[in-house]
Design an enzyme around this catalytic site. Structure first.
Site, PDB file in Angstrom:
ATOM      1  N   GLU A 148       6.980  66.938 -64.506  1.00 49.09           N
ATOM      2  CA  GLU A 148       7.292  68.368 -64.502  1.00 49.09           C
ATOM      3  C   GLU A 148       6.001  69.129 -64.679  1.00 49.09           C
ATOM      4  OE1 GLU A 148      11.805  68.664 -66.362  1.00 49.09           O
ATOM      5  OE2 GLU A 148      10.159  69.686 -67.365  1.00 49.09           O
ATOM      6  N   ASP A 165       9.534  79.380 -74.551  1.00 46.98           N
ATOM      7  CA  ASP A 165       8.611  78.360 -75.040  1.00 46.98           C
ATOM      8  C   ASP A 165       8.093  78.638 -76.435  1.00 46.98           C
ATOM      9  OD1 ASP A 165       8.240  76.326 -72.958  1.00 46.98           O
ATOM     10  OD2 ASP A 165       7.699  78.054 -71.727  1.00 46.98           O
ATOM     11  N   TYR A 217      19.327  68.983 -67.170  1.00 48.00           N
ATOM     12  CA  TYR A 217      18.421  69.041 -68.320  1.00 48.00           C
ATOM     13  C   TYR A 217      19.242  69.576 -69.482  1.00 48.00           C
ATOM     14  CZ  TYR A 217      13.966  70.248 -70.755  1.00 48.00           C
ATOM     15  OH  TYR A 217      12.919  70.354 -71.623  1.00 48.00           O
TER      16      TYR A 217
END
Lengths: 268, 404
Positions: free
Chosen positions: A49, A60, A174
């Site tokens: 990735e 994040d 995911y």
């Protein structure tokens, strides 16, 4: 066949779990990043990735925020991330997923992104702030290329929504292991097991776990009830620490791989 | 100018204003936003919620705010008559209080124990801390580390009101990064925490919800114009950063034959990189959950915004403004730092009103409009807040630019 699908098919045939390595594209700079990614591909990562650096990475934690800033300061951009994928593709057949926020893709142009990503040998896009309700135009642009849209599911995602998420998705799901932003630690294996088994029973795609995964102990625990794991911040930290990044990365990937293989012993 | 019916038409069921708006967020935030959307829809349909909101606007915020004829300013400019909607008279000194009362009531109704907010100049942080104190809720305000330094008096106010101020060091350490951090934090604590967004921006349902809470400005002004002037104004002018005071005053007039003008912060000029004019100097993109106009480079990285007025210093704009711009229903123009400071001085001297630097952008734009219009025309300007908080910045600006 899409390289991601081929990889999961091959892994399933060997009863092995996928080790998916996330690294920020262009961190600490373009040339070093290319070496690091090549090393990851050659050291046991089943899928790569590439995190496209963005000025405002709301999903994040600090580790990947700082990596994005380092990469941007070194001149990284979305177009150079596509170039990096193309350069990487010259030396490996490992599946490549571009992990990005939507704005750089939107600004670059959806059709242009799809075309150039296909030429670069990209196999999937994971767009963190593009839920299915908003993804129509990009999905249409990607459709003729065979590049997958990979979806994220959260710990709080309902079953109804899970159906919406997997409809039109490809590659793998995911599954976010815990609340919060990307970063290492904070995993409750028992809680994740219940959640992962619940989702796997309802998802036609391989289910891989990410967020907080950093050690061989983690991969050993999570590998037992998933089709693979995504490791990001733990690898990005190795890049941040500097020194002999490629050796350190290789050692960490070996540890993670060992954990995964212990979780799913290869059948004789 | 478009004359299609716009009131009540946007956003659509999925939160879009034409191609703008929407809900571009990570999957973890989706259920959280759906909960806010459901709760707000229920509250909106509940007359008791509306009654409590009205009650607090009247007795706590001090509404209605006056509609004030600026006689000496009108004479000094020479042109259309200028009317001021005096949001500076509201409790906390700005229109921000309308929105935090609405969202505070909603948070309480949802059983949340804590509110969080992002703030740039500190005005929305102060307003959120105010309502948290009033409701006995915990309050955490995310503020760029640079802004914590630049806006010390507001940091002090928030602390007096019992709020925790969290300095944000990431990215450019300004408003957009404070919003990033608030979103990151919210994901972890959404069960007990409500995120009070300060402007008509962010993911659905915030742009519509904040507009609904701010439309009281326009509803009052419309009735006051009919009563005082005997007709609707010819033009309505408001400053636009995220654009909540502008959306609030524009919205009730959308289907009226009134021109709408949004004044964006042109900073040191639209031909320089130092401005905050997302519509007049930016391009379409997605930030903080909404498709809108943004300050960004060719590769979609977001620029830091710049303005002498910290409250306009945001690199995006509410998605409904983006729609009104594209439909041609509202016009948007840039007002430079210098023009805003000159308008500030003029309003102080002519009317005995010290406006916020944000509001001074609207006054500067209104002055230009008044000059090109006949004395029989009426212009309504939103004075979104009072300027006491800006005195230090204005003195600094004047010293640096050799202005008296």
């Amino acid at each position: 066949m899409n390289r991601i699908d081929q990889t999961f098919r091959d892994l399933a045939a060997q009863n092995r779990k996928a080790l998916i390595a996330f690294l920020t594209a262009g961190d600490p700079d373009y040339a070093a990043s290319l070496d690091i990614l090549k090393t990851a591909a050659a050291s046991g990562a089943d899928v790569l990735e590439l995190g496209v650096p963005f000025s405002d990475p709301t999903a994040d934690g600090p580790t990947i925020q700082e990596a994005s800033q380092r990469a941007l300061r070194a001149g990284m951009s979305f177009s150079k991330s596509l170039q990096l994928a193309a350069d990487l593709r010259r030396s490996t057949e490992t599946p490549i997923v571009l992990f990005s926020y939507y704005n750089p893709i939107f600004k670059y142009g959806l059709e242009r992104t799809a075309r150039e990503a296909a030429e670069a040998g990209v196999d999937g896009f994971l767009v963190v702030d593009l839920p299915p309700e908003e993804a129509g135009p990009f999905a249409d642009a990607l459709a003729p290329t065979g590049i997958h849209i990979i979806r994220l599911a959260a710990p709080t995602t309902t079953d109804d929504r899970l159906r919406i998420l997997t409809d039109g998705a490809g590659g793998f799901l995911y599954l976010i292991s815990r609340m919060g932003v990307t970063g290492t630690g904070g995993l409750d294996y028992d809680e994740i097991r219940v959640r992962a088994e619940h989702v796997k029973a309802r998802c036609p795609l391989p289910v891989c776990l990410g967020f907080g995964v950093s050690t061989g102990e983690d991969t050993r625990a999570l590998g037992a009830f998933s089709d693979g794991v995504i490791v990001g911040s733990a690898l990005v930290k190795i890049v941040a620490q500097g020194g002999d990044v490629c050796s350190n990365l290789k050692a960490r990937l070996a540890e993670l791989r060992e954990g995964l293989d212990a979780a799913a012993p290869v059948q004789a | 100018m478009s004359r299609e019916n716009l009131t009540g038409r946007y956003p659509d069921a999925s939160g879009h204003f034409g191609i703008f708006g929407g809900r571009y967020v990570g999957e973890t935030l989706i259920p959280v936003l759906q909960e806010v959307e459901r709760a707000y829809a229920e509250a909106k349909a509940d007359p008791a919620f509306e009654a409590e909101f009205r009650n607090m606007l009247k007795h706590y915020a001090g509404r209605p705010t006056p509609l004030d004829f600026a006689e000496r300013l009108t004479a000094a400019v020479g042109g259309a008559r200028i009317w001021l909607k005096r949001e500076d008279c509201a409790h906390t000194g700005a229109h921000k209080v309308n929105n935090v009362i609405g969202q505070g009531l909603l948070a309480r109704r949802m059983g949340k124990k804590q509110v969080i907010a992002e703030t740039g100049a500190g005005q929305h942080g102060v307003a959120t801390a105010t309502i948290a104190a009033r409701f006995g809720m915990g309050c955490k305000v995310f503020m760029g580390a640079k802004d914590v330094e630049r806006q010390a008096p507001n940091v002090h106010r928030m602390r007096l009101l019992g709020a925790e101020v969290v300095p944000v060091e990431s990215g450019t350490a300004t408003l957009k990064d404070a919003m990033n951090e608030a979103m990151r934090y919210w994901v972890n604590v959404a069960r007990e925490t409500f995120y009070v967004i300060g402007t008509v921006s962010g993911p659905h349902p915030y742009p519509a919800m904040v507009r609904d809470f701010q439309r009281v400005i326009g509803d009052e002004a419309r009735a006051q114009c009919l009563e005082r002037i005997g007709k609707l104004p010819d033009e309505i002018v408001a400053c636009v950063g995220g654009g909540s005071n502008a959306m609030g005053i524009f919205y009730p007039f959308l289907d009226d034959p009134c021109e709408l003008l949004g004044a964006e912060a042109a900073g040191e000029g639209l031909d320089t990189p130092r401005h905050a004019a997302s519509i007049t100097g930016g391009s379409v993109g997605e930030l903080h959950g909404a498709m809108t106009y943004l300050l960004q480079n060719d590769e979609g990285q977001i620029h830091e915004a710049w303005s002498v007025s910290a409250g306009l210093d945001y690199p995006g704009v509410g998605p409904e403004h983006a729609l009104l711009h594209d439909l041609g229903r509202a016009r948007y123009c840039g007002v430079t730092d210098r023009e805003a400071v000159e308008a500030f001085d003029l309003l102080c001297r002519c009317e005995g009103i010290i406006p916020a630097l944000e509001s001074s952008h609207a006054i500067a734009a209104a002055i230009k409009e008044a000059k090109r219009r006949p004395p029989t025309d009426n212009i309504l300007v939103c004075v979104s807040g009072r300027g006491d908080k800006d005195l230090g910045n204005i003195a600094q600006y004047k010293a640096a630019h050799n202005l008296a």
